[in-house]
Write a protein that holds these residues in place. Structure first.
Motif, mmCIF file in Angstrom:
data_model
loop_
_atom_site.group_PDB
_atom_site.id
_atom_site.type_symbol
_atom_site.label_atom_id
_atom_site.label_comp_id
_atom_site.label_asym_id
_atom_site.label_seq_id
_atom_site.Cartn_x
_atom_site.Cartn_y
_atom_site.Cartn_z
ATOM 1 N N ALA A 1 -17.430 61.703 55.987
ATOM 2 C CA ALA A 1 -17.798 61.241 57.330
ATOM 3 C C ALA A 1 -18.538 62.306 58.135
ATOM 4 C CB ALA A 1 -16.561 60.780 58.092
ATOM 5 N N ASP A 2 -18.103 63.556 58.025
ATOM 6 C CA ASP A 2 -18.768 64.628 58.768
ATOM 7 C C ASP A 2 -20.197 64.838 58.278
ATOM 8 O OD1 ASP A 2 -16.525 65.067 60.350
ATOM 9 O OD2 ASP A 2 -15.724 66.632 59.019
ATOM 10 N N TYR B 1 -22.242 61.958 59.562
ATOM 11 C CA TYR B 1 -22.502 62.183 60.988
ATOM 12 C C TYR B 1 -23.674 63.148 61.161
ATOM 13 C CZ TYR B 1 -21.902 63.621 65.829
ATOM 14 O OH TYR B 1 -22.129 63.898 67.150
ATOM 15 N N TYR C 1 -27.241 62.337 62.934
ATOM 16 C CA TYR C 1 -27.631 63.144 64.091
ATOM 17 C C TYR C 1 -28.970 63.845 63.839
ATOM 18 C CZ TYR C 1 -27.469 66.560 67.849
ATOM 19 O OH TYR C 1 -27.776 67.302 68.956
ATOM 20 N N GLN D 1 -22.954 58.716 71.786
ATOM 21 C CA GLN D 1 -21.867 58.988 70.841
ATOM 22 C C GLN D 1 -21.376 57.687 70.207
ATOM 23 O OE1 GLN D 1 -20.863 62.186 69.944
ATOM 24 N NE2 GLN D 1 -19.936 61.013 68.302
ATOM 25 N N ASP D 2 -21.292 56.606 71.005
ATOM 26 C CA ASP D 2 -20.855 55.313 70.470
ATOM 27 C C ASP D 2 -21.823 54.801 69.406
ATOM 28 O OD1 ASP D 2 -18.572 55.234 72.001
ATOM 29 O OD2 ASP D 2 -19.395 53.850 73.506
ATOM 30 N N ILE E 1 -23.860 56.598 67.500
ATOM 31 C CA ILE E 1 -23.711 57.431 66.305
ATOM 32 C C ILE E 1 -22.452 57.033 65.548
ATOM 33 C CG2 ILE E 1 -23.278 59.776 65.454
ATOM 34 C CD1 ILE E 1 -25.092 60.811 67.697
ATOM 35 N N ASP E 2 -21.345 56.866 66.261
ATOM 36 C CA ASP E 2 -20.081 56.491 65.611
ATOM 37 C C ASP E 2 -20.196 55.149 64.898
ATOM 38 O OD1 ASP E 2 -18.969 58.841 66.580
ATOM 39 O OD2 ASP E 2 -17.877 57.856 68.219
ATOM 40 N N THR E 3 -20.871 54.193 65.511
ATOM 41 C CA THR E 3 -21.053 52.869 64.902
ATOM 42 C C THR E 3 -21.908 52.965 63.634
ATOM 43 O OG1 THR E 3 -20.862 51.808 67.062
ATOM 44 C CG2 THR E 3 -21.897 50.522 65.316
ATOM 45 N N VAL F 1 -22.368 55.676 61.767
ATOM 46 C CA VAL F 1 -21.602 56.435 60.767
ATOM 47 C C VAL F 1 -20.571 55.538 60.093
ATOM 48 C CG1 VAL F 1 -19.930 58.323 60.438
ATOM 49 C CG2 VAL F 1 -22.013 58.706 61.788
ATOM 50 N N SER F 2 -19.885 54.717 60.861
ATOM 51 C CA SER F 2 -18.894 53.795 60.297
ATOM 52 C C SER F 2 -19.544 52.843 59.283
ATOM 53 C CB SER F 2 -18.218 53.008 61.413
ATOM 54 O OG SER F 2 -17.386 52.011 60.888
ATOM 55 N N GLN G 1 -20.571 54.827 56.156
ATOM 56 C CA GLN G 1 -19.407 55.181 55.330
ATOM 57 C C GLN G 1 -19.032 54.009 54.418
ATOM 58 O OE1 GLN G 1 -16.767 56.762 58.632
ATOM 59 N NE2 GLN G 1 -15.966 57.851 56.847
#
Length: 166
Positions: A95-96, A99, A103, A115-116, A118-120, A122-123, A126
């Motif tokens: 995950a890192d 990310y 980024y 950030q939201d 990027i998190d979406t 990345v999820s 993954q």
């Protein structure tokens, strides 16, 4: 939803060696268009696509569309597609690392993601990374989408109006 969004999502669904024309006499959602194309592919090829990969393809269209509202269609498609190329090509599942890839690609393309967002992304990536794709199967499509989104502008947009080599 653009042709490139559909093309990269179809690679996620497991569609290979296929030329697609998506058209409808009335407006449909991106996921509706994608579902229709996947059903047509299954019917024409006699090959059932993996249900998990089809679900991920639909999720990819939604995530790309949501991000596109903030950063533009080509930027959103480009970020997700380039990240997929790197993640599948190098078999990255951490995950890192994913990310950092997202980024860095956004930064290289001059795109600012929340950030939201990027998190979406990345999820989603993954989940895609866990599917054990063969890079050779998706390489041609992902490279063509990369070329299309790197060259074009956001003025080119709707599936009905866009013609490209995807």
């Amino acid at each position: 939803v653009t042709c490139n969004m559909i093309a990269t999502a179809l690679s996620t669904a497991g569609v290979t060696n296929c030329e697609v024309v998506a058209a409808c006499p009335y407006e449909v959602s991106g996921t509706g268009a994608l579902t229709g194309v996947m059903k047509a592919y299954e019917s024409a090829s006699g090959q059932e696509l993996d249900s998990t990969k089809k679900d991920l393809a639909a999720k990819e269209v939604v995530v790309t569309g949501d991000v596109a509202q903030q950063v533009g269609q080509d930027n959103a498609t480009n970020i997700i597609n380039q990240a997929k190329m790197q993640i599948i090509g190098d078999n990255i599942q951490n995950a890192d690392e994913i990310y950092n890839i997202v980024y860095n690609i956004a930064e290289q393309n001059g795109v600012s993601l929340s950030q939201d967002e990027i998190d979406t992304i990345v999820s989603l990536l993954q989940q895609i990374a866990q599917q054990d794709y063969n890079y050779d199967d998706v390489k041609a499509t992902l490279e063509q989408v990369d070329q299309n989104t790197s060259e074009s502008s956001d003025d080119i947009g709707d599936v009905a109006d866009e013609e490209d080599d995807t």
